[in-house]
Motif scaffolding. Structure first.
Motif, short mmCIF file in Angstrom:
data_model
loop_
_atom_site.label_atom_id
_atom_site.label_comp_id
_atom_site.label_asym_id
_atom_site.label_seq_id
_atom_site.Cartn_x
_atom_site.Cartn_y
_atom_site.Cartn_z
N ALA A 226 1.39 2.24 -11.99
CA ALA A 226 2.43 1.52 -11.24
C ALA A 226 2.22 1.66 -9.74
O ALA A 226 2.38 0.69 -8.99
CB ALA A 226 3.80 2.04 -11.64
N LEU A 227 1.85 2.85 -9.27
CA LEU A 227 1.59 3.04 -7.84
C LEU A 227 0.34 2.26 -7.43
O LEU A 227 0.31 1.66 -6.34
CB LEU A 227 1.43 4.52 -7.52
CG LEU A 227 1.16 4.87 -6.06
CD1 LEU A 227 2.28 4.37 -5.15
CD2 LEU A 227 0.97 6.37 -5.88
N GLU A 228 -0.68 2.26 -8.28
CA GLU A 228 -1.86 1.48 -7.98
C GLU A 228 -1.52 -0.01 -7.90
O GLU A 228 -2.06 -0.75 -7.06
CB GLU A 228 -2.93 1.74 -9.05
CG GLU A 228 -3.48 3.16 -8.97
CD GLU A 228 -4.31 3.55 -10.18
OE1 GLU A 228 -5.01 4.58 -10.10
OE2 GLU A 228 -4.25 2.85 -11.20
N ALA A 229 -0.62 -0.45 -8.79
CA ALA A 229 -0.16 -1.85 -8.75
C ALA A 229 0.52 -2.15 -7.42
O ALA A 229 0.30 -3.22 -6.82
CB ALA A 229 0.78 -2.12 -9.92
N MET A 230 1.34 -1.23 -6.95
CA MET A 230 2.02 -1.43 -5.67
C MET A 230 1.00 -1.56 -4.53
O MET A 230 1.17 -2.40 -3.65
CB MET A 230 2.97 -0.25 -5.41
CG MET A 230 4.13 -0.19 -6.39
SD MET A 230 5.10 1.34 -6.27
CE MET A 230 6.03 1.05 -4.77
N ALA A 231 -0.03 -0.74 -4.57
CA ALA A 231 -1.05 -0.82 -3.53
C ALA A 231 -1.75 -2.18 -3.53
O ALA A 231 -2.23 -2.64 -2.49
CB ALA A 231 -2.08 0.29 -3.72
N CYS A 232 -1.80 -2.81 -4.69
CA CYS A 232 -2.43 -4.13 -4.82
C CYS A 232 -1.47 -5.27 -4.54
O CYS A 232 -1.84 -6.44 -4.68
CB CYS A 232 -3.01 -4.28 -6.23
SG CYS A 232 -4.38 -3.16 -6.59
N GLY A 233 -0.23 -4.96 -4.16
CA GLY A 233 0.74 -5.99 -3.84
C GLY A 233 1.51 -6.51 -5.03
O GLY A 233 1.98 -7.66 -5.03
N CYS A 234 1.65 -5.69 -6.03
CA CYS A 234 2.30 -6.07 -7.28
C CYS A 234 3.63 -5.32 -7.39
O CYS A 234 3.70 -4.13 -7.09
CB CYS A 234 1.38 -5.70 -8.43
SG CYS A 234 1.80 -6.37 -10.02
N ALA A 235 4.70 -5.99 -7.81
CA ALA A 235 6.00 -5.34 -7.98
C ALA A 235 6.06 -4.68 -9.35
O ALA A 235 5.88 -5.36 -10.36
CB ALA A 235 7.12 -6.36 -7.84
N PRO A 236 6.31 -3.36 -9.43
CA PRO A 236 6.33 -2.70 -10.73
C PRO A 236 7.74 -2.60 -11.32
O PRO A 236 8.74 -2.51 -10.60
CB PRO A 236 5.81 -1.30 -10.40
CG PRO A 236 6.33 -1.04 -9.02
CD PRO A 236 6.35 -2.39 -8.32
N ILE A 237 7.79 -2.62 -12.64
CA ILE A 237 9.00 -2.30 -13.39
C ILE A 237 8.68 -1.01 -14.14
O ILE A 237 7.75 -0.98 -14.95
CB ILE A 237 9.39 -3.43 -14.35
CG1 ILE A 237 9.71 -4.70 -13.56
CG2 ILE A 237 10.57 -3.03 -15.22
CD1 ILE A 237 9.96 -5.93 -14.43
#
Length: 334
Positions: A226-237
């Motif tokens: 999820a944190l890696e997703a945030m770094a890529c500009g992705c909103a996590p649930i």
């Protein structure tokens, strides 16, 4: 093991050193100041090294609450529980306050808090190469062999999202091979596009073109993807239970939900699909949040923890000669 590390890390042979049993590890670590176990199954090995020499700091980097992985009566569960006290003078440390508090409360042992890491060379927000014609792309990880990640609930939810929110969404799954998915959920396996088992770089590519990363695990000790997703500009649930509060703030950079409720997860996705302005705001804040984490910050926090522990035991402050390789790790990459 080392072969898996080589598949994931281009510089694995520079970062990791294999060893062949206790005698080999004892020889390779004869001049090391700190030896760290990173899995409950290798804590006993560090304990035996400690029994052979007393001039190093034995430590255990706790990655998760591993007794949760097994049935309460299983031998692995007992071994995981015993690992927290297996080394009488060992240093325990973890990357989330939740995990530190949980182990401290259940086992009455102190656990030091260190900073989580994030590799921005791999996971970073770049040009968003979207070809989904304005649809919101939702990505979820499905691992049938890891029950606490709720793989069937994830797959069922992805299927529902693409059915009920069409034509405004596109869904993707990754984390297991298609044949494994067919054995696990034969009726749904063909309904959700599965990208299979991915390398770190491939995960970053997928997250880089996704809008929402969906994690409905029963809990997350940290939730690195999820944190890696945030770094890529992705909103996590992400799940409310666990250590996601290290980075996720509900309504600001993520949605933090009750993952026992499929309806709550579906409503979170529906809300972001319907409100693109909110989605974009969460994505922007997610990138800013991820910038607070780095490999260097994590490494320094661990070094400071080791040095303070060493000093507290009346030993010299640790130094790192330029020609010294990293301390050996007796477990899995963190």
């Amino acid at each position: 093991g080392l072969e898996n590390a080589r598949r994931q890390y281009a510089d694995a042979d520079e970062m990791f050193v294999g060893f062949d049993g206790e005698e080999d590890l004892h020889a390779r670590t004869a001049d090391r100041d700190v030896i760290v176990a990173t899995h409950f199954g290798t804590v006993a090995l560090v304990r035996r090294l400690r029994e052979r020499r007393d001039d190093f700091l034995p430590a255990y980097y706790v990655q998760d609450y591993e007794p949760f992985f097994f049935d309460p009566g299983a031998s692995e569960s007992r071994e995981a529980i015993d690992s927290y006290r297996a080394i009488p003078d060992g240093l325990l440390f973890a990357k989330t306050g939740w995990l530190c508090d949980l182990i401290g409360r259940l086992h009455d042992v102190p656990v030091a808090k260190v900073e989580p890491s994030l590799d921005h060379q791999v996971f970073r927000a770049g040009s968003r190469r979207r070809k989904n014609r304005g649809r919101v792309r939702v990505v979820g990880m499905v691992r049938p062999r890891t029950g606490r990640r709720q793989p069937l609930a994830t797959l069922r939810l992805l299927d529902r999202i693409q059915t009920e929110l069409a034509p405004n969404v596109e869904v993707l799954a990754f984390g297991c091979r298609q044949r494994e998915l067919r054995r696990f959920a034969p009726q749904r396996a063909g309904r959700v596009e599965n990208l299979g088992v991915l390398t770190r770089a491939e995960v970053a590519d997928v997250l880089g073109v996704a809008d929402v990363f969906l994690d409905v695990s029963s809990y997350q000790a940290f939730g690195r993807t999820a944190l890696e997703a945030m770094a890529c500009g992705c909103a996590p649930i992400v799940p409310r239970v666990g250590g996601t509060s290290e980075y996720a703030v509900h309504g600001e950079n993520a949605y933090v939900i009750d993952t026992t409720s499929e309806e709550a997860a579906f409503e979170a996705v529906s809300d972001l699909v319907a409100d693109r302005e909110r989605l974009h705001r969460l994505q922007a804040e997610a990138v800013l949040t991820a910038e607070r984490f780095s490999v260097m910050r994590a490494a320094v926090s661990e070094y400071v923890t080791f040095a303070a522990e060493y000093a507290g035991r009346g030993r010299h402050v640790l130094t790192v000669p330029e020609d010294r390789r990293p301390a050996a790790s007796s477990g899995r990459p963190a």
